[in-house]
Design a protein around this motif. Sequence first.
Motif, PDB file in Angstrom:
ATOM      1  N   TYR A  31     -38.226  50.548 -12.231  1.00 38.97           N
ATOM      2  CA  TYR A  31     -39.642  50.447 -12.571  1.00 38.97           C
ATOM      3  C   TYR A  31     -40.139  49.010 -12.663  1.00 38.97           C
ATOM      4  O   TYR A  31     -39.518  48.173 -13.331  1.00 38.97           O
ATOM      5  N   ALA A  32     -41.246  48.743 -12.007  1.00 38.05           N
ATOM      6  CA  ALA A  32     -42.031  47.567 -12.348  1.00 38.05           C
ATOM      7  C   ALA A  32     -42.766  47.878 -13.652  1.00 38.05           C
ATOM      8  O   ALA A  32     -43.119  49.026 -13.917  1.00 38.05           O
ATOM      9  N   GLU A  45     -57.966  46.239 -19.184  1.00 42.19           N
ATOM     10  CA  GLU A  45     -57.790  45.215 -18.163  1.00 42.19           C
ATOM     11  C   GLU A  45     -56.318  44.835 -18.021  1.00 42.19           C
ATOM     12  O   GLU A  45     -55.541  44.888 -18.976  1.00 42.19           O
ATOM     13  N   PHE A  46     -55.979  44.437 -16.838  1.00 35.09           N
ATOM     14  CA  PHE A  46     -54.613  44.006 -16.516  1.00 35.09           C
ATOM     15  C   PHE A  46     -54.335  42.661 -17.173  1.00 35.09           C
ATOM     16  O   PHE A  46     -55.197  41.779 -17.220  1.00 35.09           O
ATOM     17  N   VAL A  47     -53.096  42.503 -17.669  1.00 34.55           N
ATOM     18  CA  VAL A  47     -52.681  41.240 -18.288  1.00 34.55           C
ATOM     19  C   VAL A  47     -51.565  40.576 -17.478  1.00 34.55           C
ATOM     20  O   VAL A  47     -51.688  39.419 -17.078  1.00 34.55           O
ATOM     21  N   ALA A  48     -50.477  41.291 -17.263  1.00 27.38           N
ATOM     22  CA  ALA A  48     -49.326  40.705 -16.575  1.00 27.38           C
ATOM     23  C   ALA A  48     -48.435  41.823 -16.068  1.00 27.38           C
ATOM     24  O   ALA A  48     -48.467  42.942 -16.589  1.00 27.38           O
ATOM     25  N   ALA A  49     -47.619  41.486 -15.063  1.00 27.09           N
ATOM     26  CA  ALA A  49     -46.681  42.461 -14.517  1.00 27.09           C
ATOM     27  C   ALA A  49     -45.419  41.757 -14.053  1.00 27.09           C
ATOM     28  O   ALA A  49     -45.441  40.563 -13.735  1.00 27.09           O
ATOM     29  N   ALA A  97     -45.620  51.556 -16.493  1.00 26.60           N
ATOM     30  CA  ALA A  97     -44.516  51.483 -15.547  1.00 26.60           C
ATOM     31  C   ALA A  97     -44.872  52.160 -14.236  1.00 26.60           C
ATOM     32  O   ALA A  97     -45.653  53.127 -14.199  1.00 26.60           O
ATOM     33  N   ASP A  98     -44.274  51.658 -13.167  1.00 22.28           N
ATOM     34  CA  ASP A  98     -44.439  52.249 -11.839  1.00 22.28           C
ATOM     35  C   ASP A  98     -43.133  52.097 -11.078  1.00 22.28           C
ATOM     36  O   ASP A  98     -42.518  51.023 -11.108  1.00 22.28           O
ATOM     37  N   GLU A  99     -42.705  53.131 -10.385  1.00 24.51           N
ATOM     38  CA  GLU A  99     -41.450  53.079  -9.633  1.00 24.51           C
ATOM     39  C   GLU A  99     -41.673  52.941  -8.140  1.00 24.51           C
ATOM     40  O   GLU A  99     -40.733  53.060  -7.369  1.00 24.51           O
ATOM     41  N   GLY A 100     -42.914  52.671  -7.757  1.00 20.96           N
ATOM     42  CA  GLY A 100     -43.210  52.490  -6.343  1.00 20.96           C
ATOM     43  C   GLY A 100     -43.040  51.054  -5.910  1.00 20.96           C
ATOM     44  O   GLY A 100     -42.482  50.228  -6.639  1.00 20.96           O
ATOM     45  N   GLN A 103     -45.544  45.659  -4.425  1.00 17.15           N
ATOM     46  CA  GLN A 103     -46.757  45.087  -3.856  1.00 17.15           C
ATOM     47  C   GLN A 103     -47.983  45.976  -4.062  1.00 17.15           C
ATOM     48  O   GLN A 103     -49.113  45.499  -4.032  1.00 17.15           O
ATOM     49  N   THR A 104     -47.752  47.270  -4.250  1.00 17.73           N
ATOM     50  CA  THR A 104     -48.881  48.200  -4.411  1.00 17.73           C
ATOM     51  C   THR A 104     -48.616  49.140  -5.582  1.00 17.73           C
ATOM     52  O   THR A 104     -48.384  50.330  -5.415  1.00 17.73           O
ATOM     53  N   PRO A 105     -48.627  48.612  -6.786  1.00 14.87           N
ATOM     54  CA  PRO A 105     -48.287  49.441  -7.949  1.00 14.87           C
ATOM     55  C   PRO A 105     -49.358  50.465  -8.295  1.00 14.87           C
ATOM     56  O   PRO A 105     -50.553  50.213  -8.137  1.00 14.87           O
ATOM     57  N   VAL A 106     -48.900  51.601  -8.759  1.00 10.05           N
ATOM     58  CA  VAL A 106     -49.765  52.625  -9.345  1.00 10.05           C
ATOM     59  C   VAL A 106     -49.119  52.962 -10.681  1.00 10.05           C
ATOM     60  O   VAL A 106     -48.032  53.524 -10.732  1.00 10.05           O
TER      61      VAL A 106
END
Length: 120
Positions: A31-32, A45-49, A97-100, A103-106
């Motif tokens: 997971y990202a 809002e997005f903060v960091a990844a 979390a996203d397991e994709g 570059q293109t997280p969902v």
Amino acid sequence: VQLQASGGGLVQAGGSLRLSCAASGRSFISYAIAWFRQAPGKEREFVAAISQLGGSTYYANSVKGRFAISRDNAKNTVLLQMNSLKSEDTAVYYCAADEGPWQTPVWHYWGQGTQVTVSS
């Protein structure tokens, strides 16, 4: 994957806090992980990844140079170190979390939020 955010609190402007996102369930390394925040009356809002292996990170312009995201895959944990905090950083912070593909997280999976309050 189940996510649990912690570490929020009350801090004076200019101070620091470290948030933690602990994960359980399926393989954490798949997971990202991202942090988002939502202030009262505003949209989330997005903060960091951070990418699955931690080699790539991405920050919102508003926190770049002040916040740092890191992960310890052995401990199934992602940290968000927040320095030089400002009153506008006050919000409920969520990890996701996203397991994709990185570059293109969902962001399919979300933890409960932790409150960060910065007093001026």
